[in-house]
Structure formats: C-alpha cells, structure tokens
Design an enzyme around this catalytic site. Structure first.
Site, PDB file in Angstrom:
ATOM      1  N   CYS A   1       0.934  -1.147   0.111  1.00 42.12           N
ATOM      2  CA  CYS A   1      -0.028  -0.061  -0.009  1.00 42.12           C
ATOM      3  C   CYS A   1       0.778   1.240   0.145  1.00 42.12           C
ATOM      4  O   CYS A   1       2.143   1.001   0.110  1.00 42.12           O
ATOM      5  CB  CYS A   1      -0.923  -0.167   1.318  1.00 42.12           C
ATOM      6  SG  CYS A   1       0.106  -0.010   2.707  1.00 42.12           S
TER       7      CYS A   1
ATOM      8  N   HIS B   1       5.221  -5.462   8.841  1.00 41.41           N
ATOM      9  CA  HIS B   1       5.265  -6.862   9.309  1.00 41.41           C
ATOM     10  C   HIS B   1       5.388  -7.793   7.878  1.00 41.41           C
ATOM     11  O   HIS B   1       4.506  -8.709   7.596  1.00 41.41           O
ATOM     12  CB  HIS B   1       3.721  -7.289   9.843  1.00 41.41           C
ATOM     13  CG  HIS B   1       3.789  -6.670  11.091  1.00 41.41           C
ATOM     14  ND1 HIS B   1       2.583  -6.316  11.868  1.00 41.41           N
ATOM     15  CD2 HIS B   1       4.794  -6.361  12.263  1.00 41.41           C
ATOM     16  CE1 HIS B   1       3.055  -5.859  13.153  1.00 41.41           C
ATOM     17  NE2 HIS B   1       4.197  -5.694  13.204  1.00 41.41           N
TER      18      HIS B   1
ATOM     19  N   GLU C   1       0.926  -0.067  16.091  1.00 44.27           N
ATOM     20  CA  GLU C   1      -0.240   0.825  15.821  1.00 44.27           C
ATOM     21  C   GLU C   1      -1.152   1.187  16.813  1.00 44.27           C
ATOM     22  O   GLU C   1      -1.351   2.619  17.115  1.00 44.27           O
ATOM     23  CB  GLU C   1      -0.969   0.627  14.556  1.00 44.27           C
ATOM     24  CG  GLU C   1      -1.519   1.631  14.100  1.00 44.27           C
ATOM     25  CD  GLU C   1      -2.365   1.419  12.834  1.00 44.27           C
ATOM     26  OE1 GLU C   1      -3.500   2.029  12.452  1.00 44.27           O
ATOM     27  OE2 GLU C   1      -2.238   0.508  12.078  1.00 44.27           O
TER      28      GLU C   1
ATOM     29  N   THR D   1      -5.802   0.935  11.592  1.00 50.82           N
ATOM     30  CA  THR D   1      -6.125   1.040  10.212  1.00 50.82           C
ATOM     31  C   THR D   1      -5.986  -0.518   9.631  1.00 50.82           C
ATOM     32  O   THR D   1      -6.735  -0.423   8.479  1.00 50.82           O
ATOM     33  CB  THR D   1      -5.026   1.872   9.350  1.00 50.82           C
ATOM     34  OG1 THR D   1      -3.741   1.369   9.511  1.00 50.82           O
ATOM     35  CG2 THR D   1      -5.276   3.295   9.969  1.00 50.82           C
TER      36      THR D   1
ATOM     37  N   CYS E   1      -8.618   3.329   6.552  1.00 48.63           N
ATOM     38  CA  CYS E   1      -7.700   3.326   5.632  1.00 48.63           C
ATOM     39  C   CYS E   1      -8.268   2.841   4.161  1.00 48.63           C
ATOM     40  O   CYS E   1      -8.657   1.853   4.141  1.00 48.63           O
ATOM     41  CB  CYS E   1      -6.510   2.350   6.268  1.00 48.63           C
ATOM     42  SG  CYS E   1      -5.229   2.144   4.784  1.00 48.63           S
TER      43      CYS E   1
ATOM     44  N   SER F   1       1.365 -10.080  10.308  1.00 44.99           N
ATOM     45  CA  SER F   1       0.608  -8.946   9.993  1.00 44.99           C
ATOM     46  C   SER F   1      -0.914  -9.034  10.099  1.00 44.99           C
ATOM     47  O   SER F   1      -1.428 -10.142   9.820  1.00 44.99           O
ATOM     48  CB  SER F   1       0.769  -8.928   8.307  1.00 44.99           C
ATOM     49  OG  SER F   1      -0.039  -8.145   7.589  1.00 44.99           O
ATOM     50  N   SER F   2      -1.335  -8.046  10.750  1.00 48.03           N
ATOM     51  CA  SER F   2      -2.744  -7.892  11.211  1.00 48.03           C
ATOM     52  C   SER F   2      -3.482  -7.768   9.794  1.00 48.03           C
ATOM     53  O   SER F   2      -4.698  -8.594   9.694  1.00 48.03           O
ATOM     54  CB  SER F   2      -2.880  -6.644  11.988  1.00 48.03           C
ATOM     55  OG  SER F   2      -4.411  -6.356  12.217  1.00 48.03           O
TER      56      SER F   2
END
Length: 705
Positions: free
Chosen positions: A53, A83, A178, A244, A285, A314-315
């Site tokens: 992104c 991540h 975050e 986000t 986001c 990674s969420s």
C-alpha cells in the site's frame, strides 16, 4: 498516485502489468472481480487489489534511502518497520538493528543509542513517550519517520474530536504497535479506551448504560484505558477510531453498535445524535478497505481453495485469511518455499500463529481453481514466485519460455504475424499466437517443439491496439524483438525505444520505463512531449500536490487526462484538444462527484469558426453562426454542481463562449400576469469582421438557391 523508489527485488513486472491494466479499465475502483490467469489445467484468480500500500512503499523508500545516505552510521529501527519477514531481513542484512520486537519487548536498551545514531520510526508510528525520549537524546524524529500517512490521519482526527469534548474508543489489537501509538496520541488529548473486538464492545456498552458496576470496568479493561479514566463520565460523549489494519466491517459494526447504544440510552435521534457520538468514518484506511473489499469480490468466484501470502504477524493479512476461510479451504503462507510439492505445503494458523504441514491441499481434479491475494506489506515479487511455483509444479514447464505480452498504446497490432525473439541463451520461434478481444498469447519453446498446451497464458494484457514484449518466463534478460514486415523494433539493451503513437513512429530522446513496461514521459528529438505522460507535482506553499496522466501530441495535451491526489484518490477527469480543455471535465472529492464543467477548445490555427447556437428560451431552436475565437478555452455549455456523496444536483450554469447566460424573467413591476419581460437587449453590435460578412453572403446565396 505518488511513485516510490523501492528496491526492484520487491517488484514484479507481471503483477505491475496486471495492476496497471485493471487500473486503466477501472479508474474509479468500482470493479472488484478478480483477474484470471488461465494456465489451462491450472486457473489462478488474483484479487483486484493486493500487495504494498501507499504507507508501506513510503516506509520502504525512506528506510533504504536512509541507509544509502548514512554510510558508517549505526542505524536502528524502533521495531519491525512493516510486518513482512523478507523486508525486515533485507534491512537487517544492510546493517539495521531492531530496538524492540513487535510487542514492545526491549531487544537493545535505549541507553545504548546516542545522538550520533539514526533511529527510524516504523510505518505503525510510535508513542509520544518514545518520541520525547529520542528528542531528548538529540536524535531527530521527523527526518527518519516512516509513519503511514493514514495512521497519522487517525491521530489527527482523534485530536479534532477531542478538542470538541469527545472521548475516544480505539478499535484495535491492544499489543499491536499501531494501536499502542494511536492510544498514546489520543490519550494525550482526551480520555481513551481500547476494545479488541465486538465481544469486548458488548461488555463496554454495559458499563456505559450502567448495567454493570463501574468498579468492574477497571479490572476488565486493565492496561487499556488512559490515566484518570472515569467510566461513569468519560463515555457520555465519544467517537470511535481504529487501528487501520483491522477489518473495516468490524470497525463499522462496533461503531454502529455503540452509536445505537448511545441513541437509546439518551433518547436521541438522527438530528441530535452528534451531541454525544462523533462521526469518524473518515478514519478507515483506503488500502485496508480496498484489499478486504477485493477479497469479498474474489470470493464470489467459484474456486477450490485460496492462498493468502504475507507475514504471519501482519494484522491486515490475517484478516484476509479470516475472510477467505469463511468460504473455502484457505492456506496462509509467507513465501513460495512453503509449497513443498504438488500435494504438500506448510500452513500458518492465523489465530495461534502455529505452523503445520498439510498434505493433500491441492484437489485431484482439472482444472484446479485457486484464489490468490496478499497483505499490504507483501512484495508483489513474492506473489509472482508463488504463481511460478504453482505453474512449475502443476504444469511441468521446465523447458518453456513464456513471453509476457503487454498491450500498450504504441503500435497497431496486425491480426497475425511471425516474430523472432533472441537472447543470450538461445533463439526461439513463436509457435502459437492468438489475438482476440480480451486474450492472446505468444508461446516459445526452447526445444523448438510444438506445445501440448498452447492455451497456456503467462500474461497477456490488452489496452488498445498495440503490442510490447517486456520479459520472458525463465530468462529474465533484455531481448531484441523485430517485426520486419511492420517496421517495428524494441531494442532495450541499446537504450533506444521506438514507439508508435497516433499512427506515427518516433524516436524518444528522453523517456522512462514504467513498472509495467510502458514508455512514459517521452520527449522526441525536437524536444516535444509525445505519448503517455505521468506528471507529478508536490505540495507547494500550502497548495496540495497531485499526479496526472494522459497523452501528449506534439507538446499539447490531447484526450482524457486523469488526476489523482498524492494519496491515490481520483480527483479529476479533464478532456483536452489542441492542448486546451474541451468537452466535459469532472471533479471529485472522496465523497464522489462534486461538479462538471463544459469547455470549448479553440483551434489556434483558425481564428473563426461556425457553431450551432441554441436559443436560451427554446432549446429546439438552433441557429448557425460565425464567431471569432479569442483565447485558449472558453466556458461553453452547462456547468453542474452536485452535493457530494448523493449526486443531488444543486445548481446549474449555462455558458455561451465564456458568457453566463441569464434567461429572461418577468418584470415584477408589471404584475405576475402581464407577460411583459425585462428588456435584456444587448448594446449595438460592433462592426462585423470581413470574414463574417463573407460567410453571411455565402449563406444567403445558398438559401436563395
């Protein structure tokens, strides 16, 4: 959208070409159907949106630029920058050291860093306490801050509603970097509490309504509320923001539920709910939302399994796995190496993070249909490696070179042709070629044998009526492609690119090659801009920057030009002729269409023109007139103004050659029934130019006959 400079090892010309094609076909990002790579017995469906992104590319660019600009200095990252194990391993290999792990555990003491060191803030941001500590040590935080702009947007929105007297509820994973950073920033302005999911939200609502004893709140939410937080007072008026990378639908559901709780508890309605509940929908986001919506669209395609690629911690990637496994068997991998063979892979449980070896993940059928997506921190190169691994295992194509064909706006494509491709390994001949409305392929065989699967398509992308060969499937090296019959050549290793635009061939003196292989920003030998251009303007003196793309013809803009904000939002579509605005131009906000303009371009080589002039009061009546053209573009036609988000037309203006047309109105002094109108007769006209007089004489002669 702003183009970032990141290492080529993270790029994939295949994936870049696919994304560029979809972007050209779907500028407004309304089509969320997947992209099919039809490999015969293996069919791969790629999600409409996936991969790096804006915030991730921004962080990678800053990190690697920092390394290059600070030779000999110690460089630290507060924690993992993003991540993704490959990116973090590459940074470690370049000498970067990590001060903390993902959960804030200290790996290197802050006491060991000095003002001579460089400390990078990761894309997730950091807490105010850590920022303050770094500044006190004399370590600048602004220059080496890779915090995602969309994370900062959440912080800014939190500050805005805090100043209006609202408290904050943060939807996020309490231990995530975050969420810790957002909690720190929000709680510096207003009472703040963190909820992990809907289950905790239901519990929080019971404290708001008094269904549960206030004292129990401090145990249930220990470590997740700000200092001095008073559950009996501080959630009487609040808004919801999010980490986000959470599921956008989950955040929206939590926000909607709490809004309903407040509405019922205080007896509010739509007109006064804002007194106690802040509207914070604009903190979601765009990339997280696009990727999740693309997965939802992809899951409408019947398939046998899904593969999600990305870092295990990674969420945002975990949430993609969560969405997929609700519909079909889903496997979570972080590299192509996790695919052992045609029957075996190593899968990661997205909830527990435990890895296990799975046998029989690929069904014994033909064709096999696989859905593929990746997280926002996953390089496109990893996605291509997974596709290649599946193709090699399933189709056994050890001897085959598949050419990636990119259709651009460069050269008229004949219906059939014979071409030769040469590289420094071998010479091969095209055996099969098909050109249709949506698919096609070139197939090469190193052995010179006809293929059994001529329908194998590695990448055939179509965007008009031209062709351009970018790279090969196995041998990734520059090639010379010649089509003598049509006088076309692309010679990459000589630094010369011949491209055809608007039916003519020209030599680009200066140019650049886009990630998808397109030639951009070509200046010909006469110094004139030609072909497709992408123009990037940074913010200047408070004026927002933007990026626009379109065609130049002999140094003048021609056709449709599209403009984007530096965050990637589509903000304008303008049409040009002779370098001037012509026809309809549309302008957008995030909420949708804002207004339309109508222009008439002036041909600089012809000072007079004949046009049809409609009667202002009788649209069916049209008179043809000769006019003198003065200027570059004139307002001409109907301008429309809309209420953003609803497409409700709120105002129109009609222009005729730059003059606003005002319809005659009844003279109120004469009474409503008199039918007498105001005298709007213009001043006597100036003497007509000789060209106009000649035209009128000619017209009279024609009418008399």
């Amino acid at each position: 959208m702003k183009q970032f400079t990141i290492p080529n090892i993270y790029r994939s010309s295949l994936i870049s070409a696919i994304k560029e094609k979809r972007k050209q076909e779907d500028k407004l990002k309304k089509d969320f159907t997947p992209t099919l790579l039809d490999l015969g017995n293996l069919q791969i469906y790629l999600a409409r949106h996936f991969g790096f992104c804006y915030g991730v590319e921004n962080a990678i660019e800053i990190a690697f630029k920092t390394i290059d600009e600070n030779p000999g200095k110690r460089i630290f990252l507060l924690s993992e920058m993003i991540h993704n194990p490959q990116v973090n391993a590459d940074l470690t290999a370049r000498g970067v050291q990590f001060l903390q792990d993902t959960y804030g555990k200290q790996l290197i003491s802050f006491d060991e860093i000095t003002q001579e060191d460089v400390v990078l803030i990761p894309a997730f941001g950091t807490t105010l306490d850590i920022e303050r500590m770094l500044n006190e040590k004399g370590i600048p935080t602004e220059k080496y801050n890779t915090t995602c702009p969309f994370v900062e947007k959440v912080w800014n929105r939190s500050e805005q509603i805090a100043r209006k007297g609202y408290s904050i509820v943060v939807h996020g994973k309490p231990k995530h970097e975050e969420t810790r950073a957002t909690f720190s920033h929000a709680s510096s302005y207003t009472p703040t509490v963190v909820v992990n999911d809907m289950e905790e939200t239901l519990e929080l609502a019971k404290y708001i309504t008094g269904e549960k004893e206030a004292a129990a709140f401090y145990t249930a939410f220990k470590g997740r509320y700000s200092d001095g937080f008073d559950i009996t007072k501080d959630l009487q008026r609040f808004g919801v923001v999010n980490q986000t990378t959470q599921l956008a639908t989950d955040t929206q559901a939590i926000s909607d539920y709490l809004k309903q709780v407040i509405r019922q508890h205080y007896g509010l309605n739509d007109t006064n709910i804002a007194e106690r509940f802040a509207d914070t929908r604009d903190t979601l986001c765009y990339a997280t939302n696009d990727n999740q919506t693309a997965v939802t669209g992809m899951l409408e395609t019947p398939a046998d399994l899904a593969i999600v690629i990305g870092g295990y911690n990674s969420s945002n990637t975990s949430h993609l796995v969560e969405l997929c496994e609700q519909k079909l068997p889903t496997w979570f991998i972080d590299s192509a190496d996790r695919i052992i063979d045609r029957h075996t892979l190593v899968d990661c449980n997205w909830k527990t993070k435990e890895q296990r070896t799975v046998t029989g993940f690929m069904p014994d059928k033909q064709p096999v249909k696989i859905l593929i997506t990746s997280g926002a921190s996953c390089p496109d190169a990893l996605v291509e490696e997974v596709i290649r691994k599946l193709a090699e295992l399933y189709l056994s194509l050890a001897n085959i070179i598949i050419a990636m064909i990119i259709i651009t706006d460069a050269y008229i494509l004949p219906k059939s042709m014979t071409m030769e491709i040469t590289d420094d390994v071998s010479s091969s001949t095209i055996h099969s070629y098909r050109h249709g409305s949506s698919t096609g392929y070139f197939v090469f065989s190193k052995s010179g044998l006809q293929l059994d699967v001529p329908q194998y398509i590695y990448a055939m992308l179509e965007q008009g009526d031209t062709f351009f060969l970018r790279k090969t499937f196995i041998f990734h090296r520059p090639a010379t492609i010649v089509c003598p019959k049509h006088d076309y050549a692309y010679v990459e290793n000589m630094g010369i690119v011949f491209r055809g635009i608007l039916g003519k061939l020209f030599l680009c003196r200066t140019y650049r090659i886009a990630n998808n292989g397109d030639t951009l920003n070509c200046t010909d030998v006469k110094g004139k801009k030609q072909g497709k251009w992408v123009i990037h303007l940074e913010e200047v003196r408070g004026e927002p920057g933007y990026e626009e793309e379109g065609l130049f013809k002999n140094d003048k803009k021609e056709g449709a030009w599209r403009r984007y904000s530096l965050m990637g939002d589509f903000i304008a579509l303008e049409n040009y002729h002779w370098g001037n605005k012509d026809g309809i131009s549309q302008y957008f906000t995030i909420a949708g269409l804002e207004h339309e303009e109508s222009w008439k371009a002036i041909n600089p080589e012809n000072p007079y023109d004949t046009i049809d002039v409609p009667d202002v009061y009788n649209p069916d009546k049209v008179e043809r007139k000769v006019i003198k053209l003065d200027g570059s573009s004139m307002k001409h036609g109907i301008w429309k103004y809309y209420r953003p988000g609803s497409l409700t037309l709120v105002k129109t203006e009609t222009y005729f050659l730059d003059k606003l047309q005002v319809p005659k109105v009844e003279d109120s002094a004469q009474g409503s029934g008199s039918g007498v109108t105001k005298d709007t007769t213009a001043a006597p006209a100036k003497p007509k130019p000789q060209q106009v007089l000649d035209f009128e004489k000619k017209k009279l002669r024609q009418e008399s006959h």
